[in-house]
Design a protein around this motif. Structure first.
Motif, mmCIF file in Angstrom:
data_model
loop_
_atom_site.group_PDB
_atom_site.id
_atom_site.type_symbol
_atom_site.label_atom_id
_atom_site.label_comp_id
_atom_site.label_asym_id
_atom_site.label_seq_id
_atom_site.Cartn_x
_atom_site.Cartn_y
_atom_site.Cartn_z
ATOM 1 N N LEU A 133 -17.300 18.241 -32.952
ATOM 2 C CA LEU A 133 -17.701 19.536 -33.492
ATOM 3 C C LEU A 133 -16.689 20.608 -33.089
ATOM 4 O O LEU A 133 -16.309 21.463 -33.908
ATOM 5 C CB LEU A 133 -19.093 19.902 -32.975
ATOM 6 C CG LEU A 133 -19.691 21.223 -33.478
ATOM 7 C CD1 LEU A 133 -19.800 21.219 -34.998
ATOM 8 C CD2 LEU A 133 -21.060 21.460 -32.848
ATOM 9 N N LEU A 134 -16.237 20.554 -31.841
ATOM 10 C CA LEU A 134 -15.247 21.521 -31.388
ATOM 11 C C LEU A 134 -13.927 21.313 -32.129
ATOM 12 O O LEU A 134 -13.258 22.282 -32.525
ATOM 13 C CB LEU A 134 -15.030 21.368 -29.877
ATOM 14 C CG LEU A 134 -14.183 22.445 -29.198
ATOM 15 C CD1 LEU A 134 -14.782 23.823 -29.382
ATOM 16 C CD2 LEU A 134 -14.028 22.131 -27.709
ATOM 17 N N PHE A 135 -13.563 20.062 -32.343
ATOM 18 C CA PHE A 135 -12.344 19.763 -33.099
ATOM 19 C C PHE A 135 -12.457 20.293 -34.524
ATOM 20 O O PHE A 135 -11.490 20.854 -35.073
ATOM 21 C CB PHE A 135 -12.105 18.253 -33.110
ATOM 22 C CG PHE A 135 -11.084 17.811 -34.112
ATOM 23 C CD1 PHE A 135 -9.756 18.213 -34.008
ATOM 24 C CD2 PHE A 135 -11.445 16.989 -35.179
ATOM 25 C CE1 PHE A 135 -8.805 17.811 -34.944
ATOM 26 C CE2 PHE A 135 -10.504 16.588 -36.122
ATOM 27 C CZ PHE A 135 -9.185 16.995 -35.996
ATOM 28 N N ILE A 181 -4.607 21.041 -20.649
ATOM 29 C CA ILE A 181 -4.194 20.424 -21.902
ATOM 30 C C ILE A 181 -2.738 20.010 -21.731
ATOM 31 O O ILE A 181 -1.854 20.868 -21.648
ATOM 32 C CB ILE A 181 -4.354 21.389 -23.088
ATOM 33 C CG1 ILE A 181 -5.832 21.730 -23.276
ATOM 34 C CG2 ILE A 181 -3.775 20.779 -24.359
ATOM 35 C CD1 ILE A 181 -6.109 22.673 -24.428
ATOM 36 N N PRO A 182 -2.471 18.716 -21.636
ATOM 37 C CA PRO A 182 -1.095 18.252 -21.405
ATOM 38 C C PRO A 182 -0.192 18.546 -22.605
ATOM 39 O O PRO A 182 -0.675 18.662 -23.739
ATOM 40 C CB PRO A 182 -1.263 16.741 -21.197
ATOM 41 C CG PRO A 182 -2.710 16.551 -20.868
ATOM 42 C CD PRO A 182 -3.439 17.614 -21.619
ATOM 43 N N SER A 235 -2.925 16.731 -29.214
ATOM 44 C CA SER A 235 -3.386 17.138 -30.538
ATOM 45 C C SER A 235 -4.615 18.021 -30.398
ATOM 46 O O SER A 235 -5.183 18.159 -29.306
ATOM 47 C CB SER A 235 -3.730 15.908 -31.376
ATOM 48 O OG SER A 235 -4.841 15.224 -30.792
ATOM 49 N N ALA A 236 -5.050 18.607 -31.498
ATOM 50 C CA ALA A 236 -6.254 19.433 -31.471
ATOM 51 C C ALA A 236 -7.465 18.595 -31.077
ATOM 52 O O ALA A 236 -8.339 19.050 -30.327
ATOM 53 C CB ALA A 236 -6.471 20.093 -32.835
ATOM 54 N N ARG A 237 -7.520 17.371 -31.570
ATOM 55 C CA ARG A 237 -8.641 16.489 -31.214
ATOM 56 C C ARG A 237 -8.620 16.172 -29.722
ATOM 57 O O ARG A 237 -9.656 16.189 -29.050
ATOM 58 C CB ARG A 237 -8.589 15.206 -32.038
ATOM 59 C CG ARG A 237 -9.779 14.269 -31.781
ATOM 60 C CD ARG A 237 -9.665 13.004 -32.597
ATOM 61 N NE ARG A 237 -9.748 13.260 -34.029
ATOM 62 C CZ ARG A 237 -10.900 13.429 -34.694
ATOM 63 N NH1 ARG A 237 -12.055 13.387 -34.041
ATOM 64 N NH2 ARG A 237 -10.887 13.634 -35.987
ATOM 65 N N GLN A 238 -7.458 15.874 -29.207
ATOM 66 C CA GLN A 238 -7.339 15.581 -27.775
ATOM 67 C C GLN A 238 -7.665 16.818 -26.936
ATOM 68 O O GLN A 238 -8.254 16.701 -25.860
ATOM 69 C CB GLN A 238 -5.925 15.084 -27.473
ATOM 70 C CG GLN A 238 -5.616 13.706 -28.036
ATOM 71 C CD GLN A 238 -4.151 13.347 -27.947
ATOM 72 O OE1 GLN A 238 -3.289 14.233 -28.011
ATOM 73 N NE2 GLN A 238 -3.860 12.056 -27.819
ATOM 74 N N ARG A 274 -2.952 23.888 -34.971
ATOM 75 C CA ARG A 274 -1.579 23.539 -34.606
ATOM 76 C C ARG A 274 -0.953 24.548 -33.639
ATOM 77 O O ARG A 274 0.158 24.340 -33.159
ATOM 78 C CB ARG A 274 -0.712 23.433 -35.868
ATOM 79 C CG ARG A 274 -1.109 22.287 -36.792
ATOM 80 C CD ARG A 274 -0.192 22.203 -37.990
ATOM 81 N NE ARG A 274 -0.570 21.125 -38.881
ATOM 82 C CZ ARG A 274 -0.188 19.852 -38.734
ATOM 83 N NH1 ARG A 274 0.601 19.516 -37.725
ATOM 84 N NH2 ARG A 274 -0.585 18.922 -39.593
ATOM 85 N N GLU A 275 -1.660 25.645 -33.397
ATOM 86 C CA GLU A 275 -1.131 26.697 -32.523
ATOM 87 C C GLU A 275 -1.613 26.561 -31.084
ATOM 88 O O GLU A 275 -1.247 27.357 -30.219
ATOM 89 C CB GLU A 275 -1.521 28.077 -33.059
ATOM 90 C CG GLU A 275 -1.057 28.344 -34.480
ATOM 91 C CD GLU A 275 0.451 28.244 -34.617
ATOM 92 O OE1 GLU A 275 1.168 28.711 -33.692
ATOM 93 O OE2 GLU A 275 0.927 27.701 -35.624
#
Length: 335
Positions: free
Chosen positions: A70-72, A46-47, A51-54, A82-83
């Motif tokens: 669904l995971l998002f 995760i770069p 974002s959570a979606r990314q 956000r964490e």
């Protein structure tokens, strides 16, 4: 009542069913590629700034059989979206969406051991790191001089500059990051050793301590003998006697050394030939560990000026040349 059921009861039932399905889903193991196992976890990154979606998309792109949206949605509904922390992660079969999110929120990245072994030369240590499957080789095709420039140490000789240890690093970390840690560690360990030096030591600087420590590292792997070997070399330095240590000669020969040190090699002058030149060689000849650093600055008080390998990993120490020659005949020549 019919209107009440339509407007209140049924929606509540649907919400209840959706809630139970959601709870079942977040506790159900994710489907990973068949190649993934406990011994070979699935790795993804995760770069920074994702974002959570990314992040959810990254998980799916890595091969996890999951609908990213669904995971998002789970990430968002959990309240922890956000964490999520950037990094390199790995998951094994049996990991649930809840466990995955916990790992991402806690920043439990995939860690690996990067080892630098005592007694290796800088080139050998760097080549070993370059070949590690757990590291990213960002120093490919660079010379040792260019490597030192990349590390922010231009003009510094690489030999002896990296402290031998096992470094815990994130999987796929660049080789240069391991070397930077090792260089900082050597600076710290050398400073610690120098502060504890024996006031009677003939060594005049931390650099000289590092050079002598590297010779001790190559001369013996036996902890009980390190201080005595250091004592012999310290005695020789005090009286101006040549160190006559084979490992430094071998280092000076470089690629010309074929595994067999000959008498002619001992007479071939190089800056590292301590048979033809007095004092310490110009640089370290290997990477010394802490035991050798401490031995260099706290040599044993001894009258010995000579030592020879016994063949079992230990050394025979002698105060006079006749005693030494007798030890050589016994332990080296078998007479």
């Amino acid at each position: 009542m019919r209107v009440f059921r339509i407007l209140v009861v049924y929606p509540l039932l649907l919400l209840g069913i959706a809630y139970m399905l959601g709870q079942w889903w977040v506790l159900k193991p994710l489907t990973l590629p068949a190649s993934a196992s406990a011994e070979a976890p699935l790795v993804f990154e995760i770069p920074p700034g994702s974002s959570a979606r990314q992040s959810a998309q990254r998980v799916a792109d890595a091969g996890v059989d999951v609908i990213p949206d669904l995971l998002f949605a789970w990430f968002r509904l959990s309240g922890d979206s956000r964490e999520i922390k950037a990094g390199v992660y790995e998951i094994v079969p049996g990991t649930t969406p809840r466990q995955l999110l916990g790992k991402l929120v806690r920043g439990e990245q995939a860690l690996r051991n990067a080892q630098i072994i005592e007694g290796l030369t800088a080139r050998q240590a760097i080549d070993a790191l370059r070949q590690s499957p757990d590291l990213t080789n960002d120093l490919k095709d660079l010379s040792l001089e260019q490597v030192m420039e990349r590390l922010g140490l231009p003009g510094v000789h690489p030999e002896g500059r990296f402290f031998p240890d096992t470094y815990r690093v994130v999987k796929n970390a660049p080789v240069s990051s391991v070397l930077r840690q090792a260089a900082r560690a050597m600076d710290q360990r050398l400073a610690q050793a120098w502060e504890k030096r024996d006031p009677s030591s003939p060594l005049r600087s931390p650099e000289e301590a590092l050079i002598l420590a590297s010779i001790i590292e190559k001369e013996t792997g036996r902890d009980a003998d390190r201080a005595r070997v250091a004592g012999v070399f310290s005695n020789r330095l005090r009286i101006g006697m040549r160190l006559q240590t084979d490992p430094s000669v071998i280092y000076g020969l470089g690629d010309r050394f074929d595994g067999n040190l000959r008498r002619a090699d001992l007479g071939t002058d190089t800056p590292y030939n301590t048979y033809t030149r007095a004092g310490l060689p110009p640089t370290p000849i290997a990477l010394p560990g802490m035991a050798s650093l401490m031995a260099a600055v706290q040599p044993a008080r001894t009258s010995a000026l000579y030592f020879v390998a016994r063949g079992d990993g230990s050394s025979q120490f002698s105060a006079t040349l006749p005693e030494h020659n007798a030890a050589v005949r016994r332990f080296q020549l078998g007479r």
